[in-house]
Motif scaffolding. Structure first.
Motif, PDB file in Angstrom:
ATOM      1  N   VAL A 105       0.835  -1.203   0.000  1.00  0.00           N
ATOM      2  CA  VAL A 105       0.000   0.000   0.000  1.00  0.00           C
ATOM      3  C   VAL A 105       0.868   1.251   0.000  1.00  0.00           C
ATOM      4  N   ALA A 106       1.858   1.283   0.884  1.00  0.00           N
ATOM      5  CA  ALA A 106       2.743   2.450   0.950  1.00  0.00           C
ATOM      6  C   ALA A 106       3.500   2.629  -0.356  1.00  0.00           C
ATOM      7  N   TYR A 107       3.938   1.533  -0.948  1.00  0.00           N
ATOM      8  CA  TYR A 107       4.671   1.646  -2.203  1.00  0.00           C
ATOM      9  C   TYR A 107       3.750   2.136  -3.321  1.00  0.00           C
ATOM     10  N   TRP A 160       0.644  -2.268  -7.765  1.00  0.00           N
ATOM     11  CA  TRP A 160       0.888  -1.459  -6.570  1.00  0.00           C
ATOM     12  C   TRP A 160      -0.120  -0.315  -6.497  1.00  0.00           C
ATOM     13  N   LEU A 161      -0.384   0.327  -7.625  1.00  0.00           N
ATOM     14  CA  LEU A 161      -1.390   1.396  -7.637  1.00  0.00           C
ATOM     15  C   LEU A 161      -2.757   0.843  -7.239  1.00  0.00           C
ATOM     16  N   ARG A 162      -3.105  -0.293  -7.799  1.00  0.00           N
ATOM     17  CA  ARG A 162      -4.403  -0.904  -7.490  1.00  0.00           C
ATOM     18  C   ARG A 162      -4.486  -1.259  -6.016  1.00  0.00           C
ATOM     19  N   ARG A 163      -3.422  -1.801  -5.476  1.00  0.00           N
ATOM     20  CA  ARG A 163      -3.436  -2.200  -4.065  1.00  0.00           C
ATOM     21  C   ARG A 163      -3.633  -0.987  -3.167  1.00  0.00           C
ATOM     22  N   ILE A 213      -9.296   3.242  -0.176  1.00  0.00           N
ATOM     23  CA  ILE A 213     -10.685   3.586  -0.455  1.00  0.00           C
ATOM     24  C   ILE A 213     -11.486   2.300  -0.515  1.00  0.00           C
ATOM     25  N   ASP A 214     -12.444   2.169   0.349  1.00  0.00           N
ATOM     26  CA  ASP A 214     -13.330   1.011   0.312  1.00  0.00           C
ATOM     27  C   ASP A 214     -14.516   1.357  -0.577  1.00  0.00           C
ATOM     28  N   PRO A 215     -14.625   0.752  -1.770  1.00  0.00           N
ATOM     29  CA  PRO A 215     -15.732   1.101  -2.666  1.00  0.00           C
ATOM     30  C   PRO A 215     -17.098   0.957  -2.024  1.00  0.00           C
ATOM     31  N   ASP A 248     -11.264   2.558 -16.455  1.00  0.00           N
ATOM     32  CA  ASP A 248     -10.923   2.944 -17.821  1.00  0.00           C
ATOM     33  C   ASP A 248      -9.457   3.319 -17.957  1.00  0.00           C
ATOM     34  N   ALA A 249      -8.849   3.746 -16.855  1.00  0.00           N
ATOM     35  CA  ALA A 249      -7.415   4.041 -16.880  1.00  0.00           C
ATOM     36  C   ALA A 249      -6.584   2.770 -16.733  1.00  0.00           C
ATOM     37  N   ARG A 250      -7.269   1.641 -16.598  1.00  0.00           N
ATOM     38  CA  ARG A 250      -6.637   0.324 -16.461  1.00  0.00           C
ATOM     39  C   ARG A 250      -5.748   0.232 -15.220  1.00  0.00           C
ATOM     40  N   VAL A 251      -6.252   0.828 -14.157  1.00  0.00           N
ATOM     41  CA  VAL A 251      -5.597   0.695 -12.851  1.00  0.00           C
ATOM     42  C   VAL A 251      -6.395  -0.260 -11.981  1.00  0.00           C
TER      43      VAL A 251
END
Length: 547
Positions: A92-94, A145-148, A154-156, A179-182
Protein backbone atom coordinates in the motif's frame (compact mmCIF):
# COMPACT_ATOMS: atom_id res chain seq x y z
CA UNK A 1 -4.43 9.78 -4.92
CA UNK A 2 -7.42 11.74 -4.39
CA UNK A 3 -7.94 9.45 -1.77
CA UNK A 4 -4.61 7.91 -1.68
CA UNK A 5 -2.47 10.97 -1.45
CA UNK A 6 -2.35 14.68 -1.71
CA UNK A 7 -0.01 16.15 -4.22
CA UNK A 8 0.94 19.46 -2.66
CA UNK A 9 -0.54 19.96 0.45
CA UNK A 10 -1.33 20.76 3.60
CA UNK A 11 -3.48 19.09 6.03
CA UNK A 12 -3.72 20.29 9.57
CA UNK A 13 -1.86 17.26 10.79
CA UNK A 14 0.71 17.05 8.07
CA UNK A 15 4.01 15.52 9.12
CA UNK A 16 7.23 17.34 9.69
CA UNK A 17 10.34 16.26 7.84
CA UNK A 18 11.90 13.19 9.38
CA UNK A 19 14.91 14.09 11.56
CA UNK A 20 18.28 12.64 10.77
CA UNK A 21 18.09 10.14 13.65
CA UNK A 22 14.59 8.97 12.70
CA UNK A 23 14.15 5.21 12.25
CA UNK A 24 12.48 6.12 8.97
CA UNK A 25 15.61 7.77 7.54
CA UNK A 26 16.67 4.62 5.62
CA UNK A 27 13.23 4.50 4.02
CA UNK A 28 13.41 8.16 3.08
CA UNK A 29 16.85 7.69 1.53
CA UNK A 30 15.94 4.53 -0.37
CA UNK A 31 12.66 5.91 -1.69
CA UNK A 32 14.33 9.17 -2.67
CA UNK A 33 16.58 7.16 -5.00
CA UNK A 34 13.58 5.23 -6.27
CA UNK A 35 11.57 8.41 -6.92
CA UNK A 36 14.50 10.00 -8.77
CA UNK A 37 14.67 6.90 -10.97
CA UNK A 38 10.92 6.75 -11.65
CA UNK A 39 10.51 10.46 -12.37
CA UNK A 40 13.90 11.20 -13.98
CA UNK A 41 14.15 14.13 -11.58
CA UNK A 42 17.44 14.20 -9.68
CA UNK A 43 15.94 16.76 -7.29
CA UNK A 44 13.27 14.32 -6.12
CA UNK A 45 13.14 13.99 -2.35
CA UNK A 46 10.97 11.55 -0.39
CA UNK A 47 10.30 11.89 3.33
CA UNK A 48 8.78 8.97 5.20
CA UNK A 49 7.41 10.00 8.56
CA UNK A 50 4.26 9.41 10.65
CA UNK A 51 1.48 11.75 9.50
CA UNK A 52 -0.47 11.70 12.79
CA UNK A 53 -3.83 11.45 11.09
CA UNK A 54 -2.94 13.28 7.89
CA UNK A 55 -3.22 11.95 4.33
CA UNK A 56 -1.35 8.77 3.35
CA UNK A 57 0.81 10.75 0.98
CA UNK A 58 1.25 14.13 -0.63
CA UNK A 59 3.68 15.80 -2.96
CA UNK A 60 4.83 19.11 -4.36
CA UNK A 61 5.32 18.60 -8.11
CA UNK A 62 6.98 22.00 -8.47
CA UNK A 63 9.78 21.09 -6.06
CA UNK A 64 9.69 17.29 -6.50
CA UNK A 65 9.04 16.69 -2.80
CA UNK A 66 7.05 13.66 -1.69
CA UNK A 67 5.85 12.76 1.80
CA UNK A 68 4.61 9.28 2.71
CA UNK A 69 2.82 8.41 5.94
CA UNK A 70 5.00 5.92 7.80
CA UNK A 71 1.89 4.40 9.37
CA UNK A 72 1.24 2.70 6.02
CA UNK A 73 4.43 0.74 6.67
CA UNK A 74 4.04 0.27 10.39
CA UNK A 75 7.40 -1.06 11.52
CA UNK A 76 10.58 0.42 9.96
CA UNK A 77 12.32 -2.95 10.45
CA UNK A 78 9.73 -4.87 8.43
CA UNK A 79 12.03 -4.92 5.41
CA UNK A 80 15.16 -3.41 3.95
CA UNK A 81 13.90 -0.61 1.65
CA UNK A 82 17.09 -0.86 -0.42
CA UNK A 83 16.05 -4.29 -1.68
CA UNK A 84 13.36 -4.70 -4.36
CA UNK A 85 11.69 -7.41 -2.30
CA UNK A 86 10.57 -4.88 0.29
CA UNK A 87 7.71 -3.76 -1.96
CA UNK A 88 5.72 -6.94 -1.29
CA UNK A 89 5.95 -6.25 2.44
CA UNK A 90 4.54 -2.71 2.12
CA UNK A 91 2.38 -2.78 -1.04
CA UNK A 92 0.00 0.00 0.00
CA UNK A 93 2.74 2.45 0.95
CA UNK A 94 4.67 1.65 -2.20
CA UNK A 95 1.54 2.21 -4.27
CA UNK A 96 1.11 5.63 -2.69
CA UNK A 97 4.74 6.41 -3.54
CA UNK A 98 4.11 5.48 -7.19
CA UNK A 99 0.98 7.63 -7.28
CA UNK A 100 2.96 10.64 -6.06
CA UNK A 101 5.64 9.91 -8.66
CA UNK A 102 2.87 9.94 -11.25
CA UNK A 103 1.92 13.44 -10.06
CA UNK A 104 5.52 14.60 -10.35
CA UNK A 105 5.63 13.24 -13.90
CA UNK A 106 2.28 14.42 -15.19
CA UNK A 107 0.65 17.10 -12.99
CA UNK A 108 2.06 20.05 -14.90
CA UNK A 109 -1.02 22.26 -15.17
CA UNK A 110 -2.56 24.75 -12.76
CA UNK A 111 -6.15 26.01 -12.71
CA UNK A 112 -6.03 29.82 -12.98
CA UNK A 113 -7.21 31.81 -9.94
CA UNK A 114 -10.49 32.75 -11.64
CA UNK A 115 -11.71 29.14 -11.83
CA UNK A 116 -14.73 28.56 -9.53
CA UNK A 117 -14.00 26.11 -6.70
CA UNK A 118 -16.55 23.56 -7.91
CA UNK A 119 -14.94 23.46 -11.38
CA UNK A 120 -11.49 23.22 -9.87
CA UNK A 121 -12.61 20.30 -7.72
CA UNK A 122 -14.06 18.47 -10.70
CA UNK A 123 -10.94 19.08 -12.81
CA UNK A 124 -8.70 17.77 -10.04
CA UNK A 125 -10.88 14.70 -9.68
CA UNK A 126 -10.38 13.96 -13.37
CA UNK A 127 -6.65 14.50 -12.89
CA UNK A 128 -6.32 11.55 -10.52
CA UNK A 129 -7.21 8.77 -12.94
CA UNK A 130 -5.50 10.66 -15.80
CA UNK A 131 -2.07 10.70 -14.20
CA UNK A 132 -2.34 7.09 -13.03
CA UNK A 133 -3.29 5.99 -16.53
CA UNK A 134 -0.31 7.88 -17.97
CA UNK A 135 2.00 6.30 -15.44
CA UNK A 136 0.64 2.82 -16.13
CA UNK A 137 1.23 3.27 -19.87
CA UNK A 138 4.95 3.64 -19.25
CA UNK A 139 5.27 1.12 -16.39
CA UNK A 140 2.44 -1.43 -16.77
CA UNK A 141 3.95 -3.80 -14.22
CA UNK A 142 3.42 -1.22 -11.50
CA UNK A 143 -0.35 -1.45 -11.91
CA UNK A 144 -0.61 -3.92 -9.04
CA UNK A 145 0.89 -1.46 -6.57
CA UNK A 146 -1.39 1.40 -7.64
CA UNK A 147 -4.40 -0.90 -7.49
CA UNK A 148 -3.44 -2.20 -4.06
CA UNK A 149 -3.13 1.34 -2.72
CA UNK A 150 -6.50 2.45 -4.11
CA UNK A 151 -8.44 -0.60 -2.97
CA UNK A 152 -6.85 -0.57 0.48
CA UNK A 153 -7.30 3.12 1.23
CA UNK A 154 -10.68 3.59 -0.46
CA UNK A 155 -13.33 1.01 0.31
CA UNK A 156 -15.73 1.10 -2.67
CA UNK A 157 -18.51 -0.22 -0.48
CA UNK A 158 -18.19 2.76 1.86
CA UNK A 159 -17.83 5.48 -0.78
CA UNK A 160 -20.84 7.84 -0.46
CA UNK A 161 -23.24 7.70 -3.40
CA UNK A 162 -26.41 9.13 -1.86
CA UNK A 163 -26.65 12.29 -4.04
CA UNK A 164 -25.78 13.10 -7.67
CA UNK A 165 -22.65 15.03 -6.70
CA UNK A 166 -21.27 12.35 -4.37
CA UNK A 167 -22.23 9.55 -6.77
CA UNK A 168 -20.48 11.35 -9.63
CA UNK A 169 -17.50 11.93 -7.37
CA UNK A 170 -17.33 8.24 -6.56
CA UNK A 171 -17.58 7.45 -10.28
CA UNK A 172 -14.65 9.74 -11.07
CA UNK A 173 -12.73 8.29 -8.16
CA UNK A 174 -13.31 4.60 -8.88
CA UNK A 175 -14.93 3.87 -12.23
CA UNK A 176 -12.57 6.23 -14.07
CA UNK A 177 -9.66 4.18 -12.76
CA UNK A 178 -11.13 1.14 -14.48
CA UNK A 179 -10.92 2.94 -17.82
CA UNK A 180 -7.42 4.04 -16.88
CA UNK A 181 -6.64 0.32 -16.46
CA UNK A 182 -5.60 0.70 -12.85
CA UNK A 183 -8.59 -1.05 -11.25
CA UNK A 184 -10.44 -4.10 -12.52
CA UNK A 185 -14.21 -4.07 -13.12
CA UNK A 186 -14.67 -6.56 -10.29
CA UNK A 187 -13.05 -4.09 -7.87
CA UNK A 188 -15.90 -1.62 -8.29
CA UNK A 189 -18.89 -3.88 -9.00
CA UNK A 190 -20.85 -2.87 -5.89
CA UNK A 191 -19.91 0.79 -6.23
CA UNK A 192 -20.97 0.82 -9.89
CA UNK A 193 -24.37 -0.57 -8.97
CA UNK A 194 -24.92 2.10 -6.31
CA UNK A 195 -23.69 4.90 -8.57
CA UNK A 196 -25.93 3.81 -11.44
CA UNK A 197 -28.94 3.74 -9.12
CA UNK A 198 -28.42 7.42 -8.26
CA UNK A 199 -27.22 8.82 -11.60
CA UNK A 200 -28.93 6.60 -14.13
CA UNK A 201 -27.23 4.97 -17.07
CA UNK A 202 -27.37 7.95 -19.43
CA UNK A 203 -25.82 10.47 -17.02
CA UNK A 204 -23.15 7.98 -16.00
CA UNK A 205 -22.39 7.34 -19.66
CA UNK A 206 -22.02 11.10 -20.29
CA UNK A 207 -19.70 11.45 -17.27
CA UNK A 208 -17.65 8.54 -18.54
CA UNK A 209 -17.21 10.34 -21.85
CA UNK A 210 -15.70 13.26 -19.94
CA UNK A 211 -13.19 11.27 -17.93
CA UNK A 212 -12.15 9.28 -20.98
CA UNK A 213 -11.50 12.56 -22.79
CA UNK A 214 -9.47 13.70 -19.76
CA UNK A 215 -7.31 10.59 -20.05
CA UNK A 216 -6.20 11.85 -23.48
CA UNK A 217 -5.38 15.41 -22.34
CA UNK A 218 -1.73 16.49 -22.32
CA UNK A 219 0.13 17.08 -19.07
CA UNK A 220 0.23 20.86 -19.53
CA UNK A 221 -3.19 21.52 -21.06
CA UNK A 222 -4.82 23.64 -18.37
CA UNK A 223 -7.55 24.99 -20.65
CA UNK A 224 -8.79 21.57 -21.68
CA UNK A 225 -8.91 20.23 -18.11
CA UNK A 226 -10.89 23.26 -16.95
CA UNK A 227 -13.31 22.84 -19.84
CA UNK A 228 -13.89 19.23 -18.83
CA UNK A 229 -14.40 20.28 -15.23
CA UNK A 230 -17.06 22.76 -16.33
CA UNK A 231 -18.82 20.12 -18.43
CA UNK A 232 -18.77 17.77 -15.44
CA UNK A 233 -20.48 20.38 -13.26
CA UNK A 234 -23.12 21.30 -15.85
CA UNK A 235 -24.02 17.66 -16.40
CA UNK A 236 -24.77 17.49 -12.69
CA UNK A 237 -26.95 20.58 -12.87
CA UNK A 238 -24.38 22.94 -11.31
CA UNK A 239 -23.88 26.30 -13.00
CA UNK A 240 -20.38 27.51 -11.97
CA UNK A 241 -21.28 31.12 -12.83
CA UNK A 242 -24.17 31.26 -10.36
CA UNK A 243 -23.20 28.51 -7.93
CA UNK A 244 -19.40 28.52 -7.79
CA UNK A 245 -19.04 26.88 -4.40
CA UNK A 246 -18.85 23.17 -3.73
CA UNK A 247 -22.11 21.38 -2.89
CA UNK A 248 -22.55 21.08 0.85
CA UNK A 249 -25.74 19.05 1.09
CA UNK A 250 -24.44 15.76 -0.15
CA UNK A 251 -22.08 12.94 0.71
CA UNK A 252 -19.10 15.30 0.65
CA UNK A 253 -19.97 16.11 4.22
CA UNK A 254 -19.48 12.52 5.29
CA UNK A 255 -16.15 11.37 6.66
CA UNK A 256 -14.93 9.56 3.56
CA UNK A 257 -16.15 12.11 1.04
CA UNK A 258 -14.71 14.96 3.09
CA UNK A 259 -11.41 13.11 3.09
CA UNK A 260 -11.56 12.70 -0.68
CA UNK A 261 -12.45 16.33 -1.27
CA UNK A 262 -9.81 17.55 1.16
CA UNK A 263 -7.15 15.49 -0.51
CA UNK A 264 -8.10 16.68 -3.96
CA UNK A 265 -7.63 20.32 -3.15
CA UNK A 266 -4.34 20.04 -1.30
CA UNK A 267 -2.34 21.43 -4.26
CA UNK A 268 -4.52 23.73 -6.29
CA UNK A 269 -7.54 24.33 -4.09
CA UNK A 270 -7.20 26.69 -1.17
CA UNK A 271 -7.89 24.51 1.89
CA UNK A 272 -9.13 27.35 4.04
CA UNK A 273 -11.10 29.52 1.68
CA UNK A 274 -12.67 29.65 -1.74
CA UNK A 275 -12.91 33.41 -2.28
CA UNK A 276 -14.36 35.21 -5.23
CA UNK A 277 -12.31 36.62 -6.83
CA UNK A 278 -10.01 33.75 -6.06
CA UNK A 279 -6.47 33.11 -5.02
CA UNK A 280 -4.22 30.12 -5.54
CA UNK A 281 -4.38 26.87 -3.72
CA UNK A 282 -2.55 23.59 -3.49
CA UNK A 283 -3.04 20.41 -5.50
CA UNK A 284 -4.29 17.40 -3.66
CA UNK A 285 -4.50 13.75 -3.86
CA UNK A 286 -5.01 11.91 -0.58
CA UNK A 287 -7.68 11.31 2.01
CA UNK A 288 -8.04 13.90 4.66
CA UNK A 289 -10.75 13.91 7.27
CA UNK A 290 -10.35 17.54 8.29
CA UNK A 291 -11.45 20.11 5.77
CA UNK A 292 -11.94 23.31 7.73
CA UNK A 293 -13.84 26.25 6.36
CA UNK A 294 -13.11 29.39 8.28
CA UNK A 295 -14.77 32.05 6.20
CA UNK A 296 -18.30 33.34 6.19
CA UNK A 297 -19.91 33.59 2.78
CA UNK A 298 -21.36 37.01 3.56
CA UNK A 299 -17.97 38.48 4.47
CA UNK A 300 -16.09 40.88 2.21
CA UNK A 301 -13.86 38.85 -0.12
CA UNK A 302 -10.18 39.67 -0.38
CA UNK A 303 -9.36 41.13 -3.77
CA UNK A 304 -6.24 42.26 -5.55
CA UNK A 305 -4.82 43.53 -8.81
CA UNK A 306 -2.00 41.59 -10.45
CA UNK A 307 0.97 43.30 -12.04
CA UNK A 308 4.51 42.49 -13.11
CA UNK A 309 7.24 43.09 -10.57
CA UNK A 310 9.22 46.29 -10.95
CA UNK A 311 12.99 46.29 -11.44
CA UNK A 312 13.59 47.53 -7.90
CA UNK A 313 11.45 44.70 -6.50
CA UNK A 314 13.28 42.09 -8.55
CA UNK A 315 16.64 43.43 -7.41
CA UNK A 316 15.49 43.43 -3.79
CA UNK A 317 14.31 39.82 -4.15
CA UNK A 318 17.70 38.89 -5.65
CA UNK A 319 19.55 40.46 -2.72
CA UNK A 320 17.33 38.80 -0.14
CA UNK A 321 17.62 35.41 -1.85
CA UNK A 322 21.42 35.74 -1.71
CA UNK A 323 21.24 36.56 1.99
CA UNK A 324 19.02 33.57 2.66
CA UNK A 325 21.26 31.21 0.72
CA UNK A 326 24.30 32.52 2.57
CA UNK A 327 22.51 32.15 5.88
CA UNK A 328 21.55 28.55 5.14
CA UNK A 329 25.06 27.50 4.14
CA UNK A 330 27.03 25.53 6.70
CA UNK A 331 30.79 25.13 6.54
CA UNK A 332 32.13 21.55 6.59
CA UNK A 333 32.72 20.16 10.07
CA UNK A 334 36.33 19.45 11.00
CA UNK A 335 37.08 16.34 13.04
CA UNK A 336 40.33 14.69 14.04
CA UNK A 337 40.67 10.99 13.34
CA UNK A 338 43.50 8.50 13.94
CA UNK A 339 45.02 6.84 10.87
CA UNK A 340 47.54 4.11 10.25
CA UNK A 341 49.29 5.96 7.39
CA UNK A 342 50.11 9.54 6.43
CA UNK A 343 49.25 12.28 5.68
CA UNK A 344 48.67 13.79 9.06
CA UNK A 345 50.49 14.47 12.29
CA UNK A 346 52.67 11.76 13.76
CA UNK A 347 51.83 10.77 17.34
CA UNK A 348 55.09 9.51 18.93
CA UNK A 349 53.52 7.24 21.56
CA UNK A 350 51.32 5.50 18.99
CA UNK A 351 54.32 5.13 16.66
CA UNK A 352 56.32 3.41 19.39
CA UNK A 353 53.39 1.10 20.15
CA UNK A 354 53.10 0.21 16.47
CA UNK A 355 56.81 -0.60 16.26
CA UNK A 356 56.56 -2.82 19.34
CA UNK A 357 53.53 -4.67 17.92
CA UNK A 358 55.37 -5.37 14.68
CA UNK A 359 58.52 -6.49 16.52
CA UNK A 360 56.47 -8.93 18.60
CA UNK A 361 54.77 -10.35 15.52
CA UNK A 362 51.36 -9.17 16.69
CA UNK A 363 48.68 -7.76 14.43
CA UNK A 364 49.30 -3.98 14.27
CA UNK A 365 46.43 -2.03 15.78
CA UNK A 366 48.06 1.24 16.75
CA UNK A 367 47.37 4.24 14.51
CA UNK A 368 50.30 6.65 14.78
CA UNK A 369 48.94 9.33 12.51
CA UNK A 370 46.24 11.87 13.21
CA UNK A 371 44.55 13.80 10.44
CA UNK A 372 41.86 16.44 10.19
CA UNK A 373 38.85 15.35 8.16
CA UNK A 374 36.33 17.80 6.69
CA UNK A 375 32.82 16.44 6.41
CA UNK A 376 29.97 18.32 4.72
CA UNK A 377 27.16 19.55 6.96
CA UNK A 378 23.72 19.63 5.35
CA UNK A 379 22.18 23.06 5.09
CA UNK A 380 19.26 23.46 7.48
CA UNK A 381 15.76 23.61 6.06
CA UNK A 382 14.03 26.98 6.12
CA UNK A 383 10.29 27.56 6.20
CA UNK A 384 8.87 31.04 5.63
CA UNK A 385 5.23 32.00 6.16
CA UNK A 386 3.99 35.41 4.96
CA UNK A 387 0.76 36.96 6.28
CA UNK A 388 -0.72 40.12 4.72
CA UNK A 389 -3.25 42.23 6.61
CA UNK A 390 -6.10 43.24 4.25
CA UNK A 391 -8.18 45.12 6.83
CA UNK A 392 -9.34 48.70 6.23
CA UNK A 393 -6.65 50.26 8.45
CA UNK A 394 -4.04 49.11 5.92
CA UNK A 395 -5.68 50.85 2.96
CA UNK A 396 -3.06 53.59 2.58
CA UNK A 397 -0.20 51.09 2.85
CA UNK A 398 -1.58 48.21 0.84
CA UNK A 399 0.72 48.80 -2.15
CA UNK A 400 4.10 48.81 -0.31
CA UNK A 401 2.96 45.98 1.94
CA UNK A 402 1.99 43.84 -1.08
CA UNK A 403 5.38 44.63 -2.61
CA UNK A 404 7.15 43.54 0.58
CA UNK A 405 5.22 40.27 0.67
CA UNK A 406 6.16 39.48 -2.95
CA UNK A 407 9.83 40.22 -2.33
CA UNK A 408 9.98 37.88 0.66
CA UNK A 409 8.03 35.09 -1.08
CA UNK A 410 10.11 35.33 -4.26
CA UNK A 411 13.41 35.34 -2.37
CA UNK A 412 12.37 32.45 -0.12
CA UNK A 413 11.52 30.15 -3.02
CA UNK A 414 14.70 31.10 -4.89
CA UNK A 415 16.73 30.24 -1.82
CA UNK A 416 15.16 26.80 -1.59
CA UNK A 417 12.93 27.57 1.37
CA UNK A 418 9.39 26.30 1.72
CA UNK A 419 7.03 29.27 1.81
CA UNK A 420 3.38 30.23 1.57
CA UNK A 421 1.65 33.61 1.40
CA UNK A 422 -1.75 34.27 2.97
CA UNK A 423 -3.96 37.34 3.19
CA UNK A 424 -6.39 37.85 6.05
CA UNK A 425 -9.31 40.16 6.62
CA UNK A 426 -12.88 38.93 6.93
CA UNK A 427 -11.55 35.80 5.23
CA UNK A 428 -8.29 33.94 5.08
CA UNK A 429 -7.03 33.42 1.53
CA UNK A 430 -3.99 31.44 0.44
CA UNK A 431 -2.38 33.63 -2.22
CA UNK A 432 0.71 31.53 -2.88
CA UNK A 433 0.60 27.90 -1.66
CA UNK A 434 3.68 25.95 -0.61
CA UNK A 435 5.84 24.83 -3.50
CA UNK A 436 4.90 27.62 -5.89
CA UNK A 437 6.90 30.73 -6.77
CA UNK A 438 4.89 33.96 -7.06
CA UNK A 439 4.76 35.01 -10.71
CA UNK A 440 3.23 38.45 -10.28
CA UNK A 441 2.84 41.02 -7.53
CA UNK A 442 -0.67 41.06 -6.11
CA UNK A 443 -1.53 44.55 -4.98
CA UNK A 444 -4.05 43.94 -2.24
CA UNK A 445 -7.17 45.97 -1.77
CA UNK A 446 -7.32 46.53 1.98
CA UNK A 447 -10.99 47.12 2.71
CA UNK A 448 -11.99 44.28 5.03
CA UNK A 449 -14.07 45.09 8.06
CA UNK A 450 -11.93 43.09 10.48
CA UNK A 451 -8.75 41.05 10.61
CA UNK A 452 -8.66 37.34 11.44
CA UNK A 453 -5.03 37.25 12.47
CA UNK A 454 -5.27 34.35 14.92
CA UNK A 455 -7.00 32.16 12.35
CA UNK A 456 -4.49 33.21 9.68
CA UNK A 457 -1.65 32.08 11.96
CA UNK A 458 -3.42 28.78 12.50
CA UNK A 459 -3.80 28.27 8.76
CA UNK A 460 -0.15 29.18 8.12
CA UNK A 461 0.84 26.71 10.82
CA UNK A 462 -1.35 24.08 9.18
CA UNK A 463 0.30 24.64 5.83
CA UNK A 464 3.91 25.04 6.96
CA UNK A 465 4.14 23.49 10.44
CA UNK A 466 5.51 26.68 11.93
CA UNK A 467 5.05 25.38 15.46
CA UNK A 468 6.86 22.10 14.76
CA UNK A 469 10.51 22.10 15.91
CA UNK A 470 13.19 20.60 13.71
CA UNK A 471 13.55 23.24 11.01
CA UNK A 472 14.33 26.94 10.89
CA UNK A 473 11.00 28.78 10.76
CA UNK A 474 10.25 32.42 10.04
CA UNK A 475 6.83 34.07 10.05
CA UNK A 476 6.70 37.43 8.27
CA UNK A 477 3.63 39.50 9.21
CA UNK A 478 2.77 42.54 7.07
CA UNK A 479 0.40 44.57 9.24
CA UNK A 480 -0.07 47.63 11.43
CA UNK A 481 -1.07 45.36 14.31
CA UNK A 482 -4.28 47.20 15.19
CA UNK A 483 -6.56 44.27 15.91
CA UNK A 484 -9.93 43.75 17.54
CA UNK A 485 -8.47 41.17 19.95
CA UNK A 486 -4.85 42.17 20.56
CA UNK A 487 -4.52 39.92 23.61
CA UNK A 488 -5.43 36.83 21.60
CA UNK A 489 -3.02 37.94 18.89
CA UNK A 490 -0.23 38.34 21.43
CA UNK A 491 -0.97 34.90 22.88
CA UNK A 492 -0.72 33.37 19.41
CA UNK A 493 2.59 35.13 18.77
CA UNK A 494 3.94 33.99 22.12
CA UNK A 495 3.01 30.37 21.45
CA UNK A 496 4.79 30.43 18.09
CA UNK A 497 7.82 32.11 19.64
CA UNK A 498 8.08 29.43 22.33
CA UNK A 499 8.20 26.72 19.66
CA UNK A 500 11.24 28.39 18.08
CA UNK A 501 9.53 30.22 15.23
CA UNK A 502 11.07 33.65 14.57
CA UNK A 503 8.56 36.42 13.82
CA UNK A 504 9.41 39.42 11.65
CA UNK A 505 6.80 42.18 11.68
CA UNK A 506 6.79 44.56 8.72
CA UNK A 507 4.73 47.56 9.79
CA UNK A 508 3.76 50.66 7.78
CA UNK A 509 5.83 53.75 8.54
CA UNK A 510 2.94 55.87 9.81
CA UNK A 511 3.89 58.59 12.27
CA UNK A 512 0.31 59.83 12.74
CA UNK A 513 -0.93 56.38 13.77
CA UNK A 514 2.03 54.22 14.82
CA UNK A 515 1.71 50.49 14.47
CA UNK A 516 1.23 48.36 17.52
CA UNK A 517 4.35 46.48 18.58
CA UNK A 518 3.95 42.95 19.93
CA UNK A 519 6.32 41.08 22.20
CA UNK A 520 8.59 38.37 20.73
CA UNK A 521 8.69 40.02 17.31
CA UNK A 522 11.31 41.88 15.32
CA UNK A 523 9.39 44.91 14.09
CA UNK A 524 10.55 46.96 11.11
CA UNK A 525 8.80 50.12 9.93
CA UNK A 526 8.58 49.87 6.15
CA UNK A 527 8.31 52.88 3.89
CA UNK A 528 9.96 51.40 0.81
CA UNK A 529 10.23 47.59 1.17
CA UNK A 530 13.16 47.47 -1.24
CA UNK A 531 15.30 49.25 1.34
CA UNK A 532 14.82 46.88 4.31
CA UNK A 533 16.20 43.74 2.73
CA UNK A 534 19.20 43.51 5.05
CA UNK A 535 16.91 43.60 8.10
CA UNK A 536 14.73 40.85 6.69
CA UNK A 537 17.81 38.82 5.85
CA UNK A 538 19.18 39.23 9.37
CA UNK A 539 15.89 38.02 10.85
CA UNK A 540 16.14 34.92 8.67
CA UNK A 541 19.72 34.37 9.80
CA UNK A 542 18.61 34.59 13.43
CA UNK A 543 15.91 32.00 12.74
CA UNK A 544 18.44 29.67 11.16
CA UNK A 545 20.82 30.15 14.06
CA UNK A 546 18.17 29.02 16.52
CA UNK A 547 17.18 25.96 14.44
Amino acid sequence: MTSVSAHSRPSGTSPAPAPAASPWSPWSAAWTKQAALLTSRPDACVTVTPAAGGPPGFSYPATAQIHIDADLIGDPTIADPRRPSHRSKVPVAYGVLLHECAHLNHSHWDPPPSVPPVVREAALLLEESRIEGRYRDTRPRDRRWLRRAVTSIIDPADTPTDTPWSAAYAAGLLLARVDARVLYPADVREARRAITTVLGRKLLRDLRTIWREAHAVGDTDTTRMIELGERWCRLLGIDPTTNPDLPVDDGATSTIAAAIAGALDAILHNPADTPEPPGDGPRAGGPRTDRPSIHVDTDTPITWRERDARDAERQAADRLAALLRRARHREPARTREPASAPPGRLRTRAAVTLAAQRAAGAIPTAQPWQRTVRRPVPDPELTVGILIDASGSMEDFAAPMSSAAWIVAQAATRAGATSATLAYGDRITVLIPPGRRPATVRDMRADAGTERFVEACAEADRLLHLSTPGTARLLVVVSDGHYVNPDESQATITRLHHTGCAILWLAPDNKSWPSRVYDHTTTVAVDDPTTCINLIGQAAIDALTRA
